[in-house]
Design an enzyme around this catalytic site. Structure first.
Site, PDB file in Angstrom:
ATOM      1  N   TYR A  66       0.788  -1.219   0.000  1.00 14.94           N
ATOM      2  CA  TYR A  66       0.000   0.000   0.000  1.00 14.94           C
ATOM      3  C   TYR A  66       0.829   1.282   0.000  1.00 14.94           C
ATOM      4  O   TYR A  66       0.275   2.370   0.092  1.00 14.94           O
ATOM      5  CB  TYR A  66      -0.900   0.048   1.245  1.00 14.94           C
ATOM      6  CG  TYR A  66      -1.926  -1.037   1.340  1.00 14.94           C
ATOM      7  CD1 TYR A  66      -2.709  -1.393   0.252  1.00 14.94           C
ATOM      8  CD2 TYR A  66      -2.131  -1.710   2.545  1.00 14.94           C
ATOM      9  CE1 TYR A  66      -3.667  -2.382   0.352  1.00 14.94           C
ATOM     10  CE2 TYR A  66      -3.089  -2.704   2.661  1.00 14.94           C
ATOM     11  CZ  TYR A  66      -3.860  -3.040   1.553  1.00 14.94           C
ATOM     12  OH  TYR A  66      -4.806  -4.015   1.664  1.00 14.94           O
ATOM     13  N   CYS A 112      14.782 -11.038  -0.174  1.00 12.17           N
ATOM     14  CA  CYS A 112      15.442 -10.784  -1.455  1.00 12.17           C
ATOM     15  C   CYS A 112      14.523  -9.988  -2.376  1.00 12.17           C
ATOM     16  O   CYS A 112      14.092 -10.462  -3.436  1.00 12.17           O
ATOM     17  CB  CYS A 112      15.851 -12.105  -2.108  1.00 12.17           C
ATOM     18  SG  CYS A 112      17.120 -12.983  -1.188  1.00 12.17           S
ATOM     19  N   TYR A 133      -3.489  -5.905  10.495  1.00 14.19           N
ATOM     20  CA  TYR A 133      -3.164  -6.522   9.211  1.00 14.19           C
ATOM     21  C   TYR A 133      -1.736  -7.031   9.095  1.00 14.19           C
ATOM     22  O   TYR A 133      -1.447  -7.819   8.195  1.00 14.19           O
ATOM     23  CB  TYR A 133      -3.494  -5.580   8.041  1.00 14.19           C
ATOM     24  CG  TYR A 133      -4.928  -5.132   8.071  1.00 14.19           C
ATOM     25  CD1 TYR A 133      -5.946  -5.994   7.689  1.00 14.19           C
ATOM     26  CD2 TYR A 133      -5.268  -3.877   8.536  1.00 14.19           C
ATOM     27  CE1 TYR A 133      -7.271  -5.607   7.754  1.00 14.19           C
ATOM     28  CE2 TYR A 133      -6.600  -3.480   8.617  1.00 14.19           C
ATOM     29  CZ  TYR A 133      -7.600  -4.346   8.216  1.00 14.19           C
ATOM     30  OH  TYR A 133      -8.911  -3.967   8.299  1.00 14.19           O
TER      31      TYR A 133
END
Length: 467
Positions: A366, A393, A423
């Protein structure tokens, strides 16, 4: 605004200068209280939560770790319960849910919103009162609906015509009746990230009011045996700081509510206005407190009901992030530190920690902003523009894009990030086969395990390939 870059926003023009709202602090060790749980405090540079110094917590439980402040969670839950007296307050379980949290919610008198069979299983295991559970989701399976009806879930929020038919068939087969709310899209787009704005027309949730689908869905639910029509449900998005979006949505949803009464002769007893109330992740955020939200939302609904000549239905809301978000922080151990030269002779410090996008995907997903503080010691060093990055990575594996940390941050230090309750654990993954951290509860100077740390055995348990 930074221009697009094929390697992501972190490499875009202007990204290295940091956001305009970020100001160099006079004391990089100081906490900004708005960002932290209410028991968080520093003494000699050491961060404590719930009376537990984080270095002690890490020595006992390892790092990284999510740290959940029980007293703060309960106080925020109670604040919504009390401010929205007369409402049904449903905690949005998708933000963060486990059996311990479900128990706290039951104690505090809140209801619980779930959106999958797994979340419903947690509620069942916790012994949560099923009549206080709401079941969301845009694609519930026959199996999930069957379990919900059998358990006596208080309300099921339907999201498509197929689901209306599916639920009607389930109730007929089981010989049960279940309460139903119809999720509608009011055509309101909250001022938030595109991926978390959920009430405009072009998205997967709900029935459109403008197209007439919402009215038709209500008609079908009303006429279906086994389905008890409760009312309309609207949710306009997430991380919302004022009630202007709720005002527009309420006007449109209540207009439909009145129309249903006039055309179908149905007076629906309830209405759900959703959640999405924002929290402070950084100093640029200015969330409203529950009392103000309650006063403004109630005034909006009462005004619109008077305008349409209808009685005020029983209202419900669904805070999730606003309760658990500030109640949790994540503590990491620093592994490496490097300085990178920027344009104009400036420098940025890259602080690599032992977690990353597997325990907090929101920065990458986001473009979310977070804050951070040195948690294990005091420092007299000058503030340095820093970027807290993970061990994965991926160039986009960034936990905190921009923060001023003491310039002498070094390997072995602990860094804590506030506002990770919502979340982060719910969306955590095993990317790069990294183990998910534990959730460690704190209260009155003691720790307790809420969710244990994953082990290599957990990681390999589902790998059934032939060696």
């Amino acid at each position: 605004m930074p221009t697009a870059h094929p390697s992501g926003w972190a490499h875009a023009d202007g990204a290295l200068r940091g956001p305009q709202w970020l100001r160099e602090p006079s004391d990089p060790d100081a906490l900004v209280p708005l960002l932290w749980s209410r028991t968080a405090a520093k003494a000699d540079g050491v961060l404590s939560v719930g009376g537990v110094p984080l270095p002690e917590l890490v020595r006992e439980h390892g790092s990284p770790a999510y740290v959940l402040d029980e007293a703060d969670f309960r106080s925020r839950a109670a604040a919504f319960r009390d401010a929205f007296s007369g409402y049904d307050v449903y905690y949005a379980g998708k933000a963060f849910l486990c059996t311990t949290v479900a128990g706290w919610l039951a104690d505090e008198g809140l209801s619980l919103d779930v959106c999958s069979g797994g979340e419903l299983a947690v509620a069942e295991r916790a012994g949560f009162p099923m009549e206080r559970v709401g079941f969301h989701g845009n694609n519930k399976t026959l199996g999930e609906l069957g379990v919900a009806v059998e358990l006596g879930v208080g309300r099921i929020i339907v999201d498509s015509f197929h689901e209306v038919e599916r639920l009607a068939s389930v109730t007929a087969e089981l010989g049960r009746t279940t309460g139903v709310m119809v999720r509608v899209t009011a055509g309101v787009e909250a001022h938030t990230h595109e991926y978390i704005a959920t009430a405009h027309e072009d998205q997967k949730f709900g029935f459109s009011i403008a197209s007439g689908d919402a009215l038709e869905a209500v008609r079908r639910v009303h006429e279906a045996p086994g389905l008890r029509l409760l009312g309309l449900h609207s949710h306009i998005g997430s991380q919302i700081f004022d009630t202007s979006g709720f005002e527009v949505a309420a006007r449109r949803v209540l207009a439909l509510h009145a129309r249903i009464g006039a055309e179908l002769g149905v007076e629906m007893p309830e209405m759900d206005l959703g959640g999405g109330f924002g929290i402070a992740y950084t100093t640029q955020d200015d969330p409203s407190d529950p009392a103000r939200l309650a006063a403004e939302i109630t005034a909006i609904v009462e005004h619109e009901c008077r305008a349409h000549g209808v009685a005020v239905p029983r209202l419900s809301i669904e805070p999730g992030r606003a309760i658990v978000g500030p109640s949790m922080c994540t503590v990491y151990e620093v592994g490496t530190v490097k300085e990178v030269a920027l344009d104009g002779g400036a420098r940025r410090t890259y602080v690599s920690v032992d977690g990353g996008m597997s325990d907090n995907i929101r920065t990458a997903l986001y473009d979310a902003d977070y804050s951070a503080t040195l948690a294990s010691r005091a420092s007299a060093a000058r503030p340095a523009l820093s970027r807290v990055v993970g061990k994965h990575c991926e160039a986009g594996d960034i936990v905190v894009k921009d923060e001023f940390l003491p310039a002498d941050v070094r390997p072995g230090d602990l860094v804590a990030v506030p506002g990770t309750g919502a979340y982060c654990r719910s969306m955590a993954s095993n990317y790069n086969h990294v183990l998910r951290p534990p959730v460690i509860g704190v209260r009155d100077g003691k720790t307790f395990t809420v969710l244990r740390r994953e082990t290599v055995a957990d990681l390999l348990a589902t790998d059934v390939g032939v060696l």
